[in-house]
Design a protein around this motif. Structure first.
Motif, PDB file in Angstrom:
ATOM      1  N   PRO A 143      -1.689   1.821  -4.572  1.00 12.41           N
ATOM      2  CA  PRO A 143      -2.765   3.108  -4.274  1.00 12.41           C
ATOM      3  C   PRO A 143      -4.179   2.376  -3.877  1.00 12.41           C
ATOM      4  N   SER A 144      -4.075   1.036  -4.046  1.00 15.72           N
ATOM      5  CA  SER A 144      -5.457   0.548  -3.460  1.00 15.72           C
ATOM      6  C   SER A 144      -5.463   0.307  -1.911  1.00 15.72           C
ATOM      7  N   LEU A 145      -4.315   0.491  -1.188  1.00 11.38           N
ATOM      8  CA  LEU A 145      -4.364   0.128   0.271  1.00 11.38           C
ATOM      9  C   LEU A 145      -4.523   1.662   0.767  1.00 11.38           C
ATOM     10  N   THR A 146      -5.224   1.705   1.919  1.00 15.29           N
ATOM     11  CA  THR A 146      -5.271   2.928   2.686  1.00 15.29           C
ATOM     12  C   THR A 146      -4.209   3.287   3.395  1.00 15.29           C
ATOM     13  N   PRO A 147      -3.849   4.409   3.568  1.00  9.33           N
ATOM     14  CA  PRO A 147      -2.701   5.023   4.153  1.00  9.33           C
ATOM     15  C   PRO A 147      -2.415   4.126   5.500  1.00  9.33           C
ATOM     16  N   ALA A 148      -3.298   3.846   6.414  1.00  9.52           N
ATOM     17  CA  ALA A 148      -2.923   2.999   7.631  1.00  9.52           C
ATOM     18  C   ALA A 148      -2.452   1.482   7.227  1.00  9.52           C
ATOM     19  N   SER A 149      -3.107   1.149   6.245  1.00 10.42           N
ATOM     20  CA  SER A 149      -2.740  -0.290   5.894  1.00 10.42           C
ATOM     21  C   SER A 149      -1.195  -0.264   5.170  1.00 10.42           C
ATOM     22  N   ARG A 182      -5.438  -6.770   9.260  1.00  8.44           N
ATOM     23  CA  ARG A 182      -5.069  -5.377   8.283  1.00  8.44           C
ATOM     24  C   ARG A 182      -3.771  -5.842   7.488  1.00  8.44           C
ATOM     25  N   ILE A 183      -2.948  -6.426   8.211  1.00  4.35           N
ATOM     26  CA  ILE A 183      -1.803  -6.681   7.406  1.00  4.35           C
ATOM     27  C   ILE A 183      -1.977  -7.782   6.380  1.00  4.35           C
TER      28      ILE A 183
END
Length: 394
Positions: free
Chosen positions: A104-110, A141-142
């Motif tokens: 949940p702490s990741l953005t959708p793109a990440s 980002r990854i």
């Protein structure tokens, strides 16, 4: 060398390492090293148990790296207890890995980028191409995403809403690039639907099936993109359409409407039309109104403008587009991912063409081609601009 086999084994090998106690980032690095070793060795000496070979090599790579880290020396006794080599259990942990990647702490793109890298087996270069960003940007980002989930254990419950979002985005990404992940996303969503009785899970599965049913008609023999209105509907998969509609009807009957059910309802209306001219655009606009209420997404409002243009004429569609820009001027420039919305210019071009303004439409098609997210769409939009310029020159 069977690269498809390697890609299919990657999620389960990664899961084994994480279950043994490796943090996600270190496990992913070790698996990548093992894949490189496999490419070097397997051509001459293919192992009888490929998965077991990869697990053994990846675990040793992880141990070697762990031993070299002074901060982990006090855990060497545990790490040195390497399990004996042997056949690896045939367990499909891919969906569980999605829950880990969809933190949940990741953005959708990440989250999608991490999933494509760890589960889909794509290289950083391939993912960067899909997102039209520099490779160095995607690598950062990854790396940030891997650090975020590195301390997350498989025993923790995952976030279903985030997993649904990631599966949806991976399904969409699966149609472009070097690797097709659309069928895999459907397979995993079927697994999720079997485990979780929720109308939105069913809605996502229905949406995927209805879109996938049109797969064979989406491209011409030369690889060029075929718009929905021009597709040969005889090539649509009627069995997938029937399954998708059945799943959707059951979900809608529960009266807990969500975003994916509404999108699936729109896809079902397209699938139900014998010809493009017989599409029930009025009802599609009504479903887009529901989607706007549920998401208030600029992308949804953009798609609604197209539907309004079909239902009430191009001037009405352009007015809906103007309302979108007036309500949120930045929405033309930014999507939910934080990147430009390529289709804004394409939608405006289409509506202007239908309204008879060929000069504006040609300019906007060229602008849309410049922003297109993949080569097929870019070529299609470039051809549209050339077609209108040729008409104007006659």
């Amino acid at each position: 060398m069977d690269e498809v086999l390697l890609r299919s084994l990657t999620p389960s090998v990664l899961t084994v390492l994480v279950r043994r106690g490796a943090d996600f980032a270190a496990a992913e690095d070790a698996v990548q090293d093992a894949l490189v070793e496999a490419l070097r060795v397997w051509a001459a000496d293919m192992p009888r148990d490929p998965k077991g070979w990869l697990v053994t090599v990846a675990w040793r790579k992880f141990l070697d790296q762990a031993r070299s880290d002074a901060a982990r020396r006090r855990r060497e006794d545990r790490l040195d207890e390497e399990p004996a080599p042997g056949p690896a259990p045939a367990v499909d942990d891919t969906l569980q890995l999605y829950f880990l990647c969809a933190h949940p702490s990741l953005t959708p793109a990440s989250a999608v980028a991490l999933t494509l890298r760890a589960v889909g087996g794509l290289t950083t270069h391939q993912i960067a191409q899909a997102y039209l960003v520099p490779e160095a940007t995607m690598a950062q980002r990854i790396s940030r995403a891997k650090r975020t989930v590195s301390g997350v254990r498989f025993e923790k419950p995952g976030d279903v809403a985030t997993v649904l979002r990631v599966l949806y985005l991976v399904f969409n990404e699966g149609y472009s690039g070097d690797v097709d992940l659309a069928a895999e996303a459907i397979r995993l969503t079927r697994q999720l639907a079997a485990r979780i009785d929720h109308p939105e899970v069913a809605g996502l599965l229905a949406l995927m099936l209805l879109h996938h049913a049109r797969r064979a008609a989406r491209t011409a023999p030369d690889g060029s993109l075929v718009p929905l209105a021009e597709q040969d509907r005889g090539r649509w998969d009627t069995a997938l359409i029937a399954e998708g509609v059945g799943i959707l009807q059951s979900a809608l009957a529960r009266d807990r409407l969500g975003e994916f059910q509404a999108q699936a309802a729109i896809a079902a209306l397209h699938a139900d039309a014998p010809t493009a001219e017989e599409t029930d655009w009025v009802q599609i606009v009504e479903w887009y109104d529901e989607l706007v209420r549920l998401t208030d997404s600029p992308v949804v409002r953009l798609n609604r403008a197209v539907a309004v243009g079909e239902a009430d004429g191009p001037r009405a569609g352009l007015a809906a587009l103007a309302e979108l820009d007036a309500a949120s001027p930045s929405s033309r420039l930014r999507s939910s991912r934080g990147y430009p919305i390529p289709r804004h210019a394409a939608v405006a071009a289409y509506l202007h063409e239908r309204d008879g303004d060929l000069a504006t439409a040609a300019r906007l098609y060229a602008e849309a081609a410049h922003k297109a997210p993949n080569l097929a769409e870019r070529d299609h939009l470039t051809r549209q601009a050339a077609r209108l310029n040729a008409r104007r020159g006659r």
